[in-house]
Design a protein around this motif. Structure first.
Motif, mmCIF file in Angstrom:
data_model
loop_
_atom_site.group_PDB
_atom_site.id
_atom_site.type_symbol
_atom_site.label_atom_id
_atom_site.label_comp_id
_atom_site.label_asym_id
_atom_site.label_seq_id
_atom_site.Cartn_x
_atom_site.Cartn_y
_atom_site.Cartn_z
ATOM 1 N N ASP A 37 0.851 -1.185 0.000
ATOM 2 C CA ASP A 37 0.000 0.000 0.000
ATOM 3 C C ASP A 37 0.887 1.235 0.000
ATOM 4 N N ILE A 38 0.275 2.415 -0.036
ATOM 5 C CA ILE A 38 1.051 3.655 -0.175
ATOM 6 C C ILE A 38 2.043 3.829 0.968
ATOM 7 N N ARG A 39 1.537 3.761 2.199
ATOM 8 C CA ARG A 39 2.384 4.114 3.347
ATOM 9 C C ARG A 39 3.413 3.029 3.653
ATOM 10 N N ALA A 40 3.033 1.757 3.534
ATOM 11 C CA ALA A 40 4.027 0.695 3.681
ATOM 12 C C ALA A 40 5.060 0.799 2.570
ATOM 13 N N GLY A 41 4.618 1.178 1.372
ATOM 14 C CA GLY A 41 5.530 1.301 0.243
ATOM 15 C C GLY A 41 6.622 2.319 0.485
ATOM 16 N N ILE A 42 6.258 3.500 0.975
ATOM 17 C CA ILE A 42 7.270 4.527 1.230
ATOM 18 C C ILE A 42 8.162 4.110 2.394
ATOM 19 N N SER A 43 7.619 3.381 3.356
ATOM 20 C CA SER A 43 8.415 2.890 4.477
ATOM 21 C C SER A 43 9.461 1.889 4.006
ATOM 22 N N LEU A 44 9.071 0.994 3.104
ATOM 23 C CA LEU A 44 10.031 0.033 2.552
ATOM 24 C C LEU A 44 11.080 0.746 1.709
ATOM 25 N N LEU A 45 10.678 1.807 1.008
ATOM 26 C CA LEU A 45 11.638 2.583 0.224
ATOM 27 C C LEU A 45 12.667 3.247 1.133
ATOM 28 N N ILE A 46 12.215 3.791 2.252
ATOM 29 C CA ILE A 46 13.141 4.395 3.224
ATOM 30 C C ILE A 46 14.092 3.332 3.775
ATOM 31 N N ALA A 47 13.561 2.160 4.085
ATOM 32 C CA ALA A 47 14.406 1.064 4.577
ATOM 33 C C ALA A 47 15.455 0.694 3.532
ATOM 34 N N ALA A 48 15.035 0.636 2.263
ATOM 35 C CA ALA A 48 15.963 0.268 1.192
ATOM 36 C C ALA A 48 17.060 1.318 1.010
ATOM 37 N N LEU A 49 16.698 2.596 1.154
ATOM 38 C CA LEU A 49 17.692 3.660 1.004
ATOM 39 C C LEU A 49 18.722 3.644 2.126
ATOM 40 N N SER A 50 18.357 3.071 3.266
ATOM 41 C CA SER A 50 19.304 2.985 4.391
ATOM 42 C C SER A 50 20.075 1.670 4.411
ATOM 43 N N ALA A 51 19.602 0.685 3.645
ATOM 44 C CA ALA A 51 20.162 -0.668 3.714
ATOM 45 C C ALA A 51 21.471 -0.778 2.940
ATOM 46 N N LYS A 52 22.221 -1.820 3.274
ATOM 47 C CA LYS A 52 23.473 -2.112 2.578
ATOM 48 C C LYS A 52 23.174 -2.954 1.350
ATOM 49 N N GLY A 53 23.582 -2.466 0.167
ATOM 50 C CA GLY A 53 23.366 -3.229 -1.048
ATOM 51 C C GLY A 53 22.240 -2.663 -1.901
ATOM 52 N N THR A 54 21.841 -3.411 -2.911
ATOM 53 C CA THR A 54 20.836 -2.963 -3.875
ATOM 54 C C THR A 54 19.529 -3.713 -3.657
ATOM 55 N N SER A 55 18.456 -2.959 -3.410
ATOM 56 C CA SER A 55 17.126 -3.534 -3.181
ATOM 57 C C SER A 55 16.246 -3.303 -4.400
ATOM 58 N N THR A 56 15.227 -4.144 -4.519
ATOM 59 C CA THR A 56 14.235 -4.017 -5.581
ATOM 60 C C THR A 56 12.851 -3.968 -4.951
ATOM 61 N N ILE A 57 12.050 -2.988 -5.352
ATOM 62 C CA ILE A 57 10.666 -2.891 -4.863
ATOM 63 C C ILE A 57 9.735 -2.957 -6.068
#
Length: 438
Positions: free
Chosen positions: A388-408
């Motif tokens: 959903d919208i809000r979980a989506g942006i939360s996962l994006l924030i997590a990915a921007l802080s994470a080590k490595g390359t994420s895919t959403i």
């Protein structure tokens, strides 16, 4: 289905301007149906949900002119009510939860309003009872086609009345207010929502000639008028986006300035992030977040017990930011209990954060306990789907802080609520790409 590719672990820096408020737009845009005169609206966000609503208004016969970036004029002087019976409307309305907001204005001005069961986020039950009970109280007759999931209300003339809402629903209050402004006599709404976006709607309606008092309180009094006129309106910045950027700055240890946030309309948002240990500085109407080199520490209660952050009707904390709070807490020093009272499915995205290495205990559909890493263990990149919208942006924030390359995947959910997000994040240094159609 679109995809984001995110290379995480980079600090960001610079300024970001919040978009116009999505939740305000879904109310304000429908209010143009209340008058045959021109209404000009500024600071409209360029996002999927809002653009779908503008398209629906066009199909209803509203004359829409794009004046400049974020600015449109609307004139509802030749509405095609037959469109409400068309298969196209049933399909178009079903794909947008905000479509429910056309019912009150149409009922008030034309004596009838129809809507298919709206879609939107899959975050649990979102009842429409408050809307329709309010219309019935004003004298409308309600009908529901169970086979087609199609709702309708009709009335020769709405009559003002006293009502007590069963819940302080923001959209329910807005819809009833828009119906009551053209009703005969006086309406009082007790247990009304009083969010800034609803206050904005009431102020706009008053400029159009409505007589609404008690704006900003949970008791609204509306003296019905015969007609409403045109006006100009500017929407507030989106408080949910502002909270998202605060969380992004903290998680990436970045120095960011969020511009023109309308501080006085943010309510508890700065206080809640401060309880998580995040430093916020007010500079004029901007929020400055310094680089959190040493991380941030969650405050306990005075007696030492674990902090609980829960949503509540305004002026309580908005449920739309609890997903952000949960993600931010994964790298804090300390623990927090996140209590999502309103929606029973909104915390189900935590399994994706657990896959990234977060320490989260999902207690039940409404509560999750987060044990922060204090940045001693970085989140790990992964592949995930935005629910959903809000979980989506939360996962994006997590990915921007994470080590490595994420895919959403399924990033259309994020696009529903966040304007030109790739371009805006790249300007402050984010490594993000859009891979549409993958």
């Amino acid at each position: 289905m679109g995809t984001f590719k995110i290379e995480g672990g980079h600090q960001l820096k610079g300024e970001i301007q919040p978009q116009g408020a999505k939740n305000e737009a879904l109310q304000i845009l429908c209010a143009v149906l209340l008058t045959p005169e021109v209404v000009t609206i500024n600071n409209i966000p360029d996002i999927i949900d809002v653009n779908k609503l503008i398209s629906l208004l066009k199909n209803l016969g509203v004359k829409v002119k794009h004046l400049s970036s974020g600015s449109y004029s609307f004139q509802a002087d030749d509405i095609n009510l037959d469109y409400l019976k068309s298969a196209n409307f049933k399909e178009e309305g079903r794909g947008l939860r905000g479509s429910i907001m056309i019912v009150g204005p149409l009922l008030a001005r034309f004596g009838k309003g129809y809507i298919p069961k709206p879609g939107g986020d899959k975050i649990g039950r979102r009842r429409l009872d408050t809307h329709f009970e309010g219309f019935i109280n004003l004298g409308a007759k309600f009908r529901y086609n169970r086979e087609e999931y199609f709702y309708g209300v009709e009335a020769d003339k709405l009559k003002g009345t006293d009502m007590l809402l069963d819940e302080a629903s923001v959209t329910g209050t807005a819809n009833i207010v828009m119906a009551a402004v053209l009703a005969e006599g006086t309406t009082t709404i007790y247990n009304a929502a009083c969010e800034p976006y609803l206050q904005q709607l009431c102020k706009m309606l008053n400029r159009m000639g409505a007589k609404i008092s008690g704006v900003g309180s949970n008791l609204l009094t509306i003296e019905g008028v015969d007609v409403l006129g045109g006006t100009a309106h500017r929407m507030l910045p989106d408080m949910i986006e502002i909270g998202s950027w605060i969380g992004l700055a903290a998680m990436t240890k970045s120095e960011l300035t969020i511009k023109n946030v309308s501080w006085d309309d943010l309510g508890q948002i700065p206080n809640v992030f401060a309880k998580l240990g995040i430093t916020l500085e007010r500079k004029g109407d901007d929020i400055y977040i310094p680089e959190h080199k040493d991380g941030y520490e969650i405050q306990n209660y005075i007696d030492g017990s674990i902090l609980t952050i829960a949503d509540a009707p305004w002026p309580g904390f908005t449920p739309d930011l609890l997903s952000i709070v949960l993600v931010v807490a994964t790298q804090a020093k300390g623990e927090v209990l996140v209590h999502q009272k309103m929606f029973e499915s909104r915390l189900f995205f935590v399994d994706k954060l657990i896959d990234m290495g977060a320490k989260i205990i999902l207690c039940d559909p409404h509560r999750a306990t987060v044990i922060g890493h204090d940045f001693k263990s970085q989140l790990k990149a992964t592949t995930m789907v935005s629910p959903d919208i809000r979980a989506g942006i939360s996962l994006l924030i997590a990915a921007l802080s994470a080590k490595g390359t994420s895919t959403i995947h399924n990033i259309e959910q994020i696009d529903r609520g966040y304007e030109h997000i790739v371009e805006r994040l790249k300007k402050i240094g984010a490594k993000i790409e859009r891979l549409d159609g993958n």
